[in-house]
Write an enzyme that holds these catalytic residues in place. Structure first.
Site, mmCIF file in Angstrom:
data_model
loop_
_atom_site.group_PDB
_atom_site.id
_atom_site.type_symbol
_atom_site.label_atom_id
_atom_site.label_comp_id
_atom_site.label_asym_id
_atom_site.label_seq_id
_atom_site.Cartn_x
_atom_site.Cartn_y
_atom_site.Cartn_z
ATOM 1 C CB CYS A 220 -1.373 0.283 1.455
ATOM 2 S SG CYS A 220 -2.115 1.229 1.451
ATOM 3 C CE LYS B 65 -6.918 -3.018 8.162
ATOM 4 N NZ LYS B 65 -5.410 -2.362 7.533
ATOM 5 N NE ARG C 45 -6.069 5.288 8.864
ATOM 6 C CZ ARG C 45 -6.922 6.409 8.626
ATOM 7 N NH1 ARG C 45 -7.658 7.465 8.370
ATOM 8 N NH2 ARG C 45 -7.376 5.325 7.300
ATOM 9 C CE LYS D 4 -7.010 -0.773 4.721
ATOM 10 N NZ LYS D 4 -6.170 0.421 4.665
HETATM 11 C C1 PBG Z 1 -3.224 1.006 5.003
HETATM 12 C C2 PBG Z 1 -3.082 0.122 5.922
HETATM 13 C C3 PBG Z 1 -3.770 0.465 7.504
HETATM 14 C C4 PBG Z 1 -4.032 -0.209 8.403
HETATM 15 C C5 PBG Z 1 -3.306 -1.377 7.612
HETATM 16 N N1 PBG Z 1 -3.011 -1.275 6.137
HETATM 17 C C6 PBG Z 1 -4.526 1.486 7.516
HETATM 18 C C7 PBG Z 1 -5.674 2.689 7.118
HETATM 19 O O1 PBG Z 1 -5.823 1.999 6.087
HETATM 20 O O2 PBG Z 1 -5.239 4.259 7.348
HETATM 21 C C8 PBG Z 1 -4.777 -0.503 9.875
HETATM 22 C C9 PBG Z 1 -3.862 -1.298 10.946
HETATM 23 C C10 PBG Z 1 -4.415 -0.976 12.329
HETATM 24 O O3 PBG Z 1 -5.325 -0.400 12.267
HETATM 25 O O4 PBG Z 1 -3.946 -1.677 12.287
HETATM 26 N N2 PBG Z 1 -3.908 1.626 3.988
#
Ligand code: PBG
Length: 321
Positions: free
Chosen positions: A119, A248, A205, A195
């Site tokens: 990502c 998620k 974040r 997600k």
């Molecule tokens: C990135 C990503 C995120 C998480 C995992 N990969 C955060 C987001 O989408 O801002 C969150 C994981 C967590 O909160 O433990 N895309």
């Protein structure tokens, strides 16, 4: 009917209860998400996630022996680079931070499972999961090329599984295609298929320095109000070539996990995210939450508790035997 039927008969002793237990937490199906930073000799506490750390590559490699002893299923690596730019160039360069981390962990323990998050949000200066144009809009198709390059760097470094978490359209299809063409046809994809645009990602974040500096992620992550759309996302990712699909966050979305389990015949993963992690303090509550996620239908659970729970699960087994 009562008095012949008495459900308490099968609950009377620990031994009987164990005999009829329906759900088991297996440390081998828990995956520990962790953060890697540039530098040397760094084990840096994450203030928003007490008990979790950012590791430099050398220190993460040192953890591997312990992880192996804990017999957890694997790790999921997130890169936290210092340099960010509009093109996420740190993600795609040869010998990227995550590529180094993957190689170091595989070098330390070749049979330990290493998954990598794919990502752009920790790599772009604006913090969005894809490239954006001058109006601040996500450039879906142009972003796919960058995601593909990032996935290839991880596969080249020896990742056992690629985990795209960007939620852009079509990414599984193109990543599968380019992995196959690049000689990685046997590298599985665990897709963050459902997600949600969730308020439970806040502590992550901060940990990954990946908060968007304008707008939000609602134009690509799922609306928490929608279940059917999540099933459509999952079905599409399966069609595009996902080997494992993920829901998620986990606990607030048990309904989605249960529906996915019922409808699809491939392994289901659930990510107990950072916001869930920080809300749970008591050991019994942690175990109960993880058990609920498992009972709902998750085969694999990605959890920051993976390591401490693995230890507990072993102790529980000793207590009863
Ligand atoms: C990135 C990503 C995120 C998480 C995992 N990969 C955060 C987001 O989408 O801002 C969150 C994981 C967590 O909160 O433990 N895309």
């Amino acid at each position: 009917m009562f008095p012949q039927t008495r459900l308490r008969r099968l609950r009377l002793t620990p031994q009987i209860r164990r005999l009829v237990q329906e759900t088991h937490l297996n440390p081998a199906q828990l995956v520990w998400p962790t953060f890697v930073v540039e530098g040397h000799n760094i084990v840096e506490p994450i203030s928003s996630m007490p008990g979790q750390y950012r590791y430099s590559v050398d220190q993460l490699a040192k953890e591997v022996k312990k992880l192996h002893e804990e017999k957890i299923g694997g790790i999921l690596i997130f890169g936290v680079p210092t340099k960010k730019d509009p093109h996420a160039s740190e993600a795609t360069k040869k010998d990227s931070l995550v590529a180094q981390a993957i190689a170091a962990v595989k070098d330390a323990k070749p049979d330990f499972v290493v998954m990598s998050d794919v990502c752009l949000c920790a790599y772009t200066d604006h913090g969005h999961c894809g490239l954006v144009d001058s109006k601040g809009e996500i450039q879906n198709d142009a972003s796919l090329e960058v995601l593909v390059q990032m996935a290839l760097r991880h596969a080249e470094a020896g990742a056992d599984m690629i985990a795209p978490s960007d939620m852009l359209d079509g990414r599984i299809k193109v990543i599968r295609k380019f992995l196959d063409e690049g000689g990685f046809s046997m590298t599985p994809i665990m897709s963050y298929a459902a997600k949600y645009s969730s308020a439970f990602y806040g502590p992550f974040r901060d940990a990954a320095h990946s908060a968007p500096n304008f707008g939000d992620r609602k134009s690509y992550q799922l609306n928490p109000t929608n279940a059917k759309e999540a099933l459509r996302e999952i079905a599409l990712d399966i069609e595009e070539g996902a080997d494992i699909v993920m829901v998620k966050p986990a606990l607030p979305y048990l309904d989605i996990i249960a529906k996915a389990k019922e409808r699809f015949d491939l392994p289901i993963a659930a990510y107990q995210v950072s916001g869930e992690y920080v809300m749970l303090k008591e050991k019994a509550a942690i175990l109960e939450s993880l058990t609920a996620i498992k009972r709902a239908g998750a085969d694999i659970i990605i959890t920051y508790f993976a390591r401490q729970v693995a230890e507990q699960a072993r102790q529980l087994i000793h207590e009863l035997s």
